[in-house]
Motif scaffolding. Structure first.
Motif, PDB file in Angstrom:
ATOM      1  N   PHE A  54      64.986 -29.881 -16.291  1.00  0.00           N
ATOM      2  CA  PHE A  54      64.319 -31.661 -16.322  1.00  0.00           C
ATOM      3  C   PHE A  54      65.154 -32.359 -18.155  1.00  0.00           C
ATOM      4  O   PHE A  54      66.104 -33.192 -17.996  1.00  0.00           O
ATOM      5  CB  PHE A  54      63.310 -32.849 -16.736  1.00  0.00           C
ATOM      6  N   PRO A  55      65.167 -31.148 -19.029  1.00  0.00           N
ATOM      7  CA  PRO A  55      65.922 -32.015 -20.215  1.00  0.00           C
ATOM      8  C   PRO A  55      67.084 -31.559 -19.962  1.00  0.00           C
ATOM      9  O   PRO A  55      68.472 -32.419 -20.718  1.00  0.00           O
ATOM     10  CB  PRO A  55      65.074 -30.409 -21.458  1.00  0.00           C
ATOM     11  N   LEU A  56      67.657 -30.173 -19.610  1.00  0.00           N
ATOM     12  CA  LEU A  56      68.992 -30.213 -19.618  1.00  0.00           C
ATOM     13  C   LEU A  56      70.090 -31.885 -18.974  1.00  0.00           C
ATOM     14  O   LEU A  56      70.896 -31.828 -19.451  1.00  0.00           O
ATOM     15  CB  LEU A  56      69.048 -28.786 -18.858  1.00  0.00           C
ATOM     16  N   MET A  57      69.305 -31.775 -17.476  1.00  0.00           N
ATOM     17  CA  MET A  57      69.580 -32.889 -17.196  1.00  0.00           C
ATOM     18  C   MET A  57      69.686 -34.272 -18.588  1.00  0.00           C
ATOM     19  O   MET A  57      70.588 -35.498 -17.173  1.00  0.00           O
ATOM     20  CB  MET A  57      69.175 -33.952 -15.857  1.00  0.00           C
ATOM     21  N   ARG A  58      68.859 -34.053 -18.077  1.00  0.00           N
ATOM     22  CA  ARG A  58      68.685 -35.989 -19.102  1.00  0.00           C
ATOM     23  C   ARG A  58      69.500 -35.489 -20.378  1.00  0.00           C
ATOM     24  O   ARG A  58      70.936 -36.810 -20.689  1.00  0.00           O
ATOM     25  CB  ARG A  58      67.099 -35.513 -19.986  1.00  0.00           C
ATOM     26  N   GLY A  59      69.246 -34.582 -21.117  1.00  0.00           N
ATOM     27  CA  GLY A  59      70.404 -34.796 -21.942  1.00  0.00           C
ATOM     28  C   GLY A  59      71.868 -35.194 -21.834  1.00  0.00           C
ATOM     29  O   GLY A  59      72.704 -35.435 -22.457  1.00  0.00           O
TER      30      GLY A  59
ATOM     31  N   PHE B 267      69.584 -37.783 -10.759  1.00  0.00           N
ATOM     32  CA  PHE B 267      68.736 -37.269 -11.462  1.00  0.00           C
ATOM     33  C   PHE B 267      67.231 -38.365 -11.952  1.00  0.00           C
ATOM     34  O   PHE B 267      66.097 -38.126 -11.551  1.00  0.00           O
ATOM     35  CB  PHE B 267      69.443 -37.283 -13.130  1.00  0.00           C
ATOM     36  N   VAL B 268      67.085 -39.581 -11.559  1.00  0.00           N
ATOM     37  CA  VAL B 268      66.635 -40.740 -10.360  1.00  0.00           C
ATOM     38  C   VAL B 268      65.871 -39.981  -9.856  1.00  0.00           C
ATOM     39  O   VAL B 268      64.420 -40.353 -10.183  1.00  0.00           O
ATOM     40  CB  VAL B 268      67.190 -41.837 -10.687  1.00  0.00           C
TER      41      VAL B 268
ATOM     42  N   VAL C  25      60.407 -36.908  -8.053  1.00  0.00           N
ATOM     43  CA  VAL C  25      59.466 -36.156  -6.975  1.00  0.00           C
ATOM     44  C   VAL C  25      58.702 -35.974  -8.514  1.00  0.00           C
ATOM     45  O   VAL C  25      57.269 -34.455  -7.750  1.00  0.00           O
ATOM     46  CB  VAL C  25      61.346 -34.622  -6.744  1.00  0.00           C
ATOM     47  N   ILE C  26      59.177 -35.539  -9.384  1.00  0.00           N
ATOM     48  CA  ILE C  26      58.137 -34.759 -10.718  1.00  0.00           C
ATOM     49  C   ILE C  26      57.232 -35.691 -11.444  1.00  0.00           C
ATOM     50  O   ILE C  26      56.022 -35.644 -12.014  1.00  0.00           O
ATOM     51  CB  ILE C  26      58.562 -33.406 -11.027  1.00  0.00           C
ATOM     52  N   GLY C  27      56.852 -37.032 -11.003  1.00  0.00           N
ATOM     53  CA  GLY C  27      56.271 -38.135 -11.212  1.00  0.00           C
ATOM     54  C   GLY C  27      56.419 -38.804 -12.781  1.00  0.00           C
ATOM     55  O   GLY C  27      55.631 -39.133 -13.362  1.00  0.00           O
ATOM     56  N   GLU C  28      57.885 -38.576 -13.159  1.00  0.00           N
ATOM     57  CA  GLU C  28      59.007 -39.075 -13.864  1.00  0.00           C
ATOM     58  C   GLU C  28      58.525 -40.455 -13.905  1.00  0.00           C
ATOM     59  O   GLU C  28      59.054 -41.172 -13.221  1.00  0.00           O
ATOM     60  CB  GLU C  28      59.461 -38.659 -15.051  1.00  0.00           C
ATOM     61  N   ASP C  29      58.468 -41.167 -15.103  1.00  0.00           N
ATOM     62  CA  ASP C  29      58.871 -42.763 -14.662  1.00  0.00           C
ATOM     63  C   ASP C  29      60.348 -42.395 -15.372  1.00  0.00           C
ATOM     64  O   ASP C  29      60.775 -42.814 -15.965  1.00  0.00           O
ATOM     65  CB  ASP C  29      58.049 -43.393 -16.631  1.00  0.00           C
ATOM     66  N   MET C  30      60.791 -43.217 -14.765  1.00  0.00           N
ATOM     67  CA  MET C  30      62.594 -43.179 -14.158  1.00  0.00           C
ATOM     68  C   MET C  30      62.436 -44.280 -13.735  1.00  0.00           C
ATOM     69  O   MET C  30      63.931 -44.985 -13.821  1.00  0.00           O
ATOM     70  CB  MET C  30      62.589 -42.548 -12.848  1.00  0.00           C
TER      71      MET C  30
ATOM     72  N   GLY D 238      63.525 -47.123 -16.406  1.00  0.00           N
ATOM     73  CA  GLY D 238      64.910 -46.901 -16.974  1.00  0.00           C
ATOM     74  C   GLY D 238      66.380 -46.249 -16.967  1.00  0.00           C
ATOM     75  O   GLY D 238      67.025 -47.162 -16.488  1.00  0.00           O
ATOM     76  N   TYR D 239      66.079 -45.707 -16.436  1.00  0.00           N
ATOM     77  CA  TYR D 239      67.401 -44.693 -15.856  1.00  0.00           C
ATOM     78  C   TYR D 239      67.538 -45.860 -13.793  1.00  0.00           C
ATOM     79  O   TYR D 239      69.140 -45.581 -13.743  1.00  0.00           O
ATOM     80  CB  TYR D 239      66.506 -43.384 -15.562  1.00  0.00           C
ATOM     81  N   GLU D 240      66.543 -45.986 -13.763  1.00  0.00           N
ATOM     82  CA  GLU D 240      66.618 -46.477 -12.416  1.00  0.00           C
ATOM     83  C   GLU D 240      67.793 -48.186 -12.704  1.00  0.00           C
ATOM     84  O   GLU D 240      69.075 -48.156 -12.030  1.00  0.00           O
ATOM     85  CB  GLU D 240      65.751 -47.256 -11.893  1.00  0.00           C
ATOM     86  N   LYS D 241      67.467 -48.785 -13.931  1.00  0.00           N
ATOM     87  CA  LYS D 241      68.148 -50.026 -14.056  1.00  0.00           C
ATOM     88  C   LYS D 241      69.162 -49.333 -14.382  1.00  0.00           C
ATOM     89  O   LYS D 241      70.847 -50.399 -14.629  1.00  0.00           O
ATOM     90  CB  LYS D 241      66.989 -50.726 -15.308  1.00  0.00           C
ATOM     91  N   LEU D 242      69.555 -48.120 -15.181  1.00  0.00           N
ATOM     92  CA  LEU D 242      70.551 -48.003 -15.847  1.00  0.00           C
ATOM     93  C   LEU D 242      71.736 -47.549 -14.645  1.00  0.00           C
ATOM     94  O   LEU D 242      72.727 -48.227 -14.712  1.00  0.00           O
ATOM     95  CB  LEU D 242      70.671 -46.199 -16.447  1.00  0.00           C
ATOM     96  N   TYR D 243      70.935 -46.952 -13.837  1.00  0.00           N
ATOM     97  CA  TYR D 243      71.516 -47.578 -12.411  1.00  0.00           C
ATOM     98  C   TYR D 243      72.558 -47.912 -12.307  1.00  0.00           C
ATOM     99  O   TYR D 243      73.439 -48.168 -11.333  1.00  0.00           O
ATOM    100  CB  TYR D 243      71.000 -45.479 -11.521  1.00  0.00           C
TER     101      TYR D 243
END
Ligand code: BGC
Length: 734
Positions: A418-423, A478-479, A484-489, A491-496
């Protein structure tokens, strides 16, 4: 480390262990800077080759654990670790000087002895260990090995504690590189120029074993190459600086010769020195690659397609040598991110690559820079790092975890990465001046596509288009993974949503691709063609087109292929997308037309021209027998092998619903074609083996489908209503 400079030679670190009666278990941990062979009482402990493998050494070096209980006996036992230069000290890529990670060989050893009654004892490598010379007087990854079996090992002195090396050791958990297929020599050729050449009939990565009895001091020397030139002579131009030569001085007894610390990419060997007349039966090629479980099989009555699939499998074997390399022969053999990304899905069907990629992704994460970018290849060669990375290459950081999750259904791969992907997502977010687009930057584009004209490396599709499309695509994955792992996405959904909208506003008009004008000329490498096979395929594959636009885009793609004489014009980025988007938009016959095309560019052109692995270029070898180039012409590059995923997913029809993973919701939707006659194959999924075959008879098509116990699958046979089935064997005729 040795007490004196031992140059390029391999050295042996030798210690001992006193074993008392009642030994229950002996477990040894070994690693080295270089590549090593571990022996107990002179016997090799494991079939591992090139251990400890290649990782981002500045961040971590792996150690291997071996159970040596059965190899020890009461009394004094000799332990030895012989170390060759390996990746730590051989010249790599453009860094011709070598010693990139260390300037001397070193090894580390730990042994835990457990006795009955609970007593334990530990043995460490220390200053009491001796350092000896070995018969290997030179050994390098690209150049090969020189071995003198006449020279008796000599004691150099006692080992010194290592100076200046500060590495973090981590346990090995992926499969080790070991010997696999043994391929007998097929024929001995005398080339027009008089050279003697052995043909193994199969291009592969590994080395040659030679069995010979000669006189002490006589020499055997062989060079390795992938192809012969148009006159039938041995051709090494495409190896660039890599010598790929092994040389032995015979002991005088019966010798079994093979290198210990190197490997080559080859189908042919030239016999440079040999006492007497070489007999082909003395030569065996041995394939080396990482241990992985085979999971995917495919065969077809169409011999060309059948050979194509075998070439893909050999491409994977040859390039899964501890890291996913671009090629196994020239002075490169690097973990190129783009190649890994496009092939990951296919690779993970043919073999269980979960641990193999997990290891490599851990190195990619270790090498991720503060701005979130990842190196172009991984491990990065010291001294070669450059800022940033190309779109479609750095996206391996997101796409590989996604493909692993889809193939094996384990959400931990998402958590770990996850951190690799977010980066990487954040890197794209901040790249260039436009928040929602990726404009500018240095990209490899649609690498090696043929639509930019003869000899071009970067295809015609605008690199800004590709970069912005990948920004959207990776972000969408990424979203999904975050959810799938229950992160709050959120912000990234909006970005998408913003990224997809910006892409459509900038790169599409009336539902078709357009060129981004602003900034043209600022970057000469930027391409200018809007409507290319690749741009059309990207709109469909990356969900950038709206549902109402898809039909027209697919139609345009079909027309583009027709205009190009029924051939593709795509490179690394566009090619893997073509067949999936054609068939998903209803153009199954057109997809087969492209698959079955035999004129270049096509998958079957190399097959018709004798390929036994995938080529780097569609026309690596031209019809007149000349080569594409010397500098960039691998005959064992797996990227275009990504087509095999379509053979599983569409020809056999073994697929899964969009939102599931690990084949928890399989869909069996075969799409046969008479020109193949029959096709059959299987996929070992986490829920068991799915088998599909179909066969044309004069009047009908017969399907046989096998579903493992406990699995529930939806079966969609053309011309029949879809049905849900559970474990069992099913036969359909249409
Ligand atoms: C490699 C490719 C790689 C490319 C990037 C080449 O040298 O062999 O497969 O992706 O460089 O441009």
């Amino acid at each position: 480390m040795p007490p004196e400079d031992t140059g390029s030679a391999a050295v042996e670190f030798r210690g001992s262990a006193d074993i008392a009666g009642g030994l229950k278990r002996a477990s040894a941990c070994v690693s080295a800077m270089g590549v090593y062979k571990f022996r107990v009482n002179g016997r090799e402990v494991s079939s591992a080759v090139l251990a400890p493998g290649w990782t981002s050494y500045k961040n971590r070096v792996l150690y291997q654990r071996y159970d040596i209980t059965d190899m020890l006996s009461e009394g004094k036992n000799t332990l030895s670790v012989s170390v060759g230069k390996g990746w730590a000290r051989s010249p790599l890529s453009l860094m011709r000087e070598g010693n990139l990670y260390a300037d001397h060989p070193s090894a580390i050893f730990y042994l835990k002895l457990e006795y009955e009654g609970g007593k334990t004892k530990e043995v460490f490598s220390d200053g009491k260990w001796e350092v000896w010379t070995t018969p290997v007087i030179n050994s390098e990854i690209y150049d090969g090995e020189t071995v003198d079996l006449t020279v008796a090992p000599r004691l150099i002195g006692e080992a010194l504690p290592d100076k200046g090396i500060d590495v973090r050791l981590a346990p090995q958990y992926s499969g080790l590189v070991t010997e696999h297929e043994r391929v007998a020599a097929r024929r001995l050729i005398t080339a027009p120029n008089g050279e003697k050449i052995i043909d193994f009939g199969q291009n592969l990565a590994g080395y040659v074993e030679i069995r010979i009895t000669g006189k002490a001091g006589e020499r055997v020397s062989i060079s390795h190459a992938e192809v012969l030139d148009k006159d039938g002579n041995f051709y090494t131009g495409n190896l660039r600086e890599a010598k790929q030569r092994d040389t032995y001085t015979l002991s005088g007894g019966r010798d079994v010769l093979k290198p210990s610390y190197t490997y080559h990419g080859f189908r042919y060997v030239r016999i440079d020195e040999f006492p007497g007349e070489p007999a082909p039966s003395a030569f065996t090629a041995i394939a080396l690659y990482s241990d992985m479980k085979r999971t995917g099989y495919f065969t077809s009555a169409n011999q060309d397609v059948d050979r194509l699939f075998r070439n893909v499998v050999w491409g994977e074997r040859s390039n899964f040598v501890d890291i996913p390399t671009d090629c196994p022969q020239r002075d490169e053999r690097l973990g190129w991110t783009g190649d890994a990304q496009v092939f990951c899905r296919t690779a993970s069907m043919i073999y269980d690559t979960s641990r193999f990629f997990d290891k490599w992704l851990a190195d990619l994460a270790a090498e991720q820079r503060a701005d979130g970018s990842v190196p172009r290849f991984c491990p990065m060669v010291p001294g070669m790092d450059e800022e940033g990375n190309s779109a479609g290459w750095g996206d391996a950081a997101v796409i590989c975890p996604w493909e692993l999750y889809r193939a094996y259904g384990d959400p931990d791969v998402i958590r770990r990465n996850f951190p690799l992907m977010r980066g990487w997502i954040e890197y794209m977010h901040s790249a260039g001046d436009e928040e929602y687009l990726w404009i500018g930057g240095n990209h490899f584009g649609d690498w090696l596509a043929t639509d930019a004209g003869e000899g071009a490396y970067v295809g015609a599709t605008q690199t800004d288009f590709i970069a912005s499309a990948y920004y959207a695509y990776s972000l969408s994955l990424f979203v999904k993974m975050g959810q799938v792992i229950g992160e709050d996405m959120t912000g990234y959904e909006k970005l998408y949503t913003s990224v997809r909208r910006a892409f459509r506003e900038t790169f599409m008009s009336s539902g078709m691709p357009v060129v981004y004008k602003k900034g043209d000329g600022a970057n000469k490498a930027r391409r200018t063609k809007a409507v290319t096979q690749t741009s059309l395929a990207i709109l469909l594959a990356f969900d950038l087109a709206d549902p109402g636009e898809r039909g027209a885009i697919a139609k345009k793609l079909v027309a583009q292929i027709k205009e190009n004489g029924g051939k593709m014009s795509t490179g690394f980025i566009g090619t893997p997308l073509l067949l999936p988007v054609l068939s998903s938009e209803g153009y199954v016959t057109e997809a087969y037309n492209l698959l079955l095309q035999t004129k270049a560019p096509s998958w079957l052109y190399p097959v018709r021209h004798g390929a036994t692995t995938m080529w780097e270029h569609w026309d690596s070898l031209r019809t007149d027998g000349t080569f594409w180039s010397d500098d960039m012409n691998s005959f064992n590059h797996y990227a275009y092998g990504a087509v095999a995923a379509w053979l599983f997913e569409t020809a056999l029809g073994i697929r899964q619903t969009e939102d599931s993973a690990g084949y928890s919701q399989p869909v069996i939707a075969p799409r046969p074609d008479r020109r193949l006659g029959s096709a059959s194959g299987s996929l070992d999924t986490p829920h068991g083996k799915i088998g599909v075959s179909w066969q044309y008879t004069d009047e009908s098509v017969r399907y046989e489908i096998s579903i493992p116990d406990g699995m529930c699958a939806r079966v969609e046979i053309p011309g029949k209503p879809p049905v849900n089935v559970t474990g069992g064997e099913y036969i359909y005729t249409t």
